[in-house]
Design an enzyme around this catalytic site. Structure first.
Site: not given
Length: 386
Positions: A17, A19-20, A45, A58, A170, A234, A242-243, A248-249, A269, A273, A275
């Site tokens: 996918h 995003d992945k 990113e 960074e 998916k 598909f 899709d970009a 985003r997941k 990260k 961090k 997060d």
């Protein structure tokens, strides 16, 4: 505990996918830095679209990282080796724009620098961890099955069990609960990119027999509904359709929507961090609490201020399933578990290249990750017995 009958749905996505793909690229870069310099500071990113990958962020490290090579190797391992899939690892463009970590951030997370005597949190924010005893790995059933479906989708593609599948895909699973206990799977949705020239009936039969039934078997009933490639085709998928973007997941990465989320993503990260590291610590705490019998379900919240070592708050929620008071449990957590960023990094041994594997199929529920260990159970049982 919720009384009565209700449905809950979670989704997962395959490693192909878009995003992945970006999450894996970002974490592959992180791992390459940590392998050479465990003190690397990384916030990377990635963006992917037809024929191009952009890497920005960074990066402060003593090592040398050839980012275009890492990007191409990651695409190859995932399976983006044909231009018809929207990107091809040998010929795609790779654009890189990286700068050093801000000195204002570095000052707050470097022990002994300026007025900071110990390592503080890399940012403000709140992080959640969750665990439930409804599955053997203490994950909610819907996300557990959804991840296993997408892992199976990748397996049947790579092993040529279903040779016409592409990397993008998916899954989605709906579970029926009665009095907060899972009873059955009512609906399974699987979408997977595929080569042209194959009928929908053939694809549907292959996915049901070779993907869905081997994974969801005991939870299926004669009434379970299957939706395979619901639009009927598909063929165009991946970054052409899709970009993709890093981070985003975040619900796929965590608990499938069961429990709350602090909003911060993990991939790209370094563990300074919170997060990332505090979310791992919160899962570590919640899983051990449930395994020790303090509750059937548990959510742990940790919150931090940038540059400050001690969390500003610790919260526990048992959803009415607790055998010990939540107030007492907070005190137990402070006695038993690492909560300061430096202590979390040490306890879970996070300054090492272990992150690429987390970047697909969820960051929780697999015993290969150190935050999944159950090494505090005996200590917790002894303390609550007093």
């Amino acid at each position: 505990m919720i009384k009565g009958k209700y449905l809950f749905t979670s989704e997962s996505v395959t490693e192909g996918h878009p995003d992945k793909v970006c999450d894996q690229i970002s974490d592959a870069i992180l791992d390459a830095c940590l392998k050479q310099d465990p003190m690397s500071r990384v916030a990377v990113e990635s963006l992917i679209k037809t024929g191009v990958v952009i890497v920005a962020g960074e990066l402060t490290t003593k090592g040398y990282v050839n980012i275009p090579i890492i990007v191409r190797e990651t695409l190859k391992e995932i399976g983006y080796t044909k231009s018809k899939y929207g990107i091809e690892q040998e010929t795609c463009a790779v654009l890189v724009h990286l700068e050093e970590q801000s000195p204002d951030i570095s000052r707050g997370v470097t022990a002994g620098e300026g007025q900071f005597k110990e390592q503080g949190a890399g940012d403000q924010g709140m992080m959640f961890g969750y665990a439930t005893n409804e599955t053997e790995n203490y994950m909610p059933l819907a996300i557990d099955l959804a991840h296993k479906l997408t892992m199976r989708q990748a397996q049947v593609r790579k092993e040529n069990i279903i040779p016409y599948l592409g990397p993008d895909g998916k899954s989605q699973v709906t579970v029926e609960y009665v009095d907060s206990k899972p009873q059955k799977v009512t609906t399974v949705v699987v979408s997977n990119q595929h080569d042209a020239g194959y009928s929908h009936d053939e694809i549907e039969a292959d996915i049901i027999e070779k993907v869905i039934k081997p994974v969801c078997g005991k939870w299926l009933t004669p009434d379970t509904k299957f939706y395979v490639n619901p639009t009927g085709s598909f063929v165009v998928g991946g970054p052409q359709a899709d970009a993709g973007l890093t981070g985003r997941k975040i619900i796929v990465d965590t608990y499938g929507g069961m429990g709350r989320h602090g909003g911060g993503c993990f991939s790209g990260k370094d563990p300074s961090k919170v997060d990332r590291s505090a979310a791992y610590a919160a899962r570590y705490i919640a899983k051990n609490l449930v395994a020790a019998g303090l509750a059937d379900k548990c959510e742990v919240q940790l919150a931090y201020a940038i540059g400050v070592a001690e969390p500003v708050s610790v919260n526990v929620t048992f959803f009415g399933t607790g055998n010990v008071s939540e107030e007492k449990t907070v005190e137990l957590i402070k006695k038993v578990f690492p909560l300061k960023p430096a202590d979390i990094l040490k306890e879970l041994n996070l300054r090492r290249p272990i992150y690429r594997e987390t970047a697909s199929y969820g960051h929780f529920g697999r015993d290969t990750f150190p935050w999944e260990k159950l090494d505090k159970v005996d200590e917790l049982k002894k303390l609550i017995a007093k």
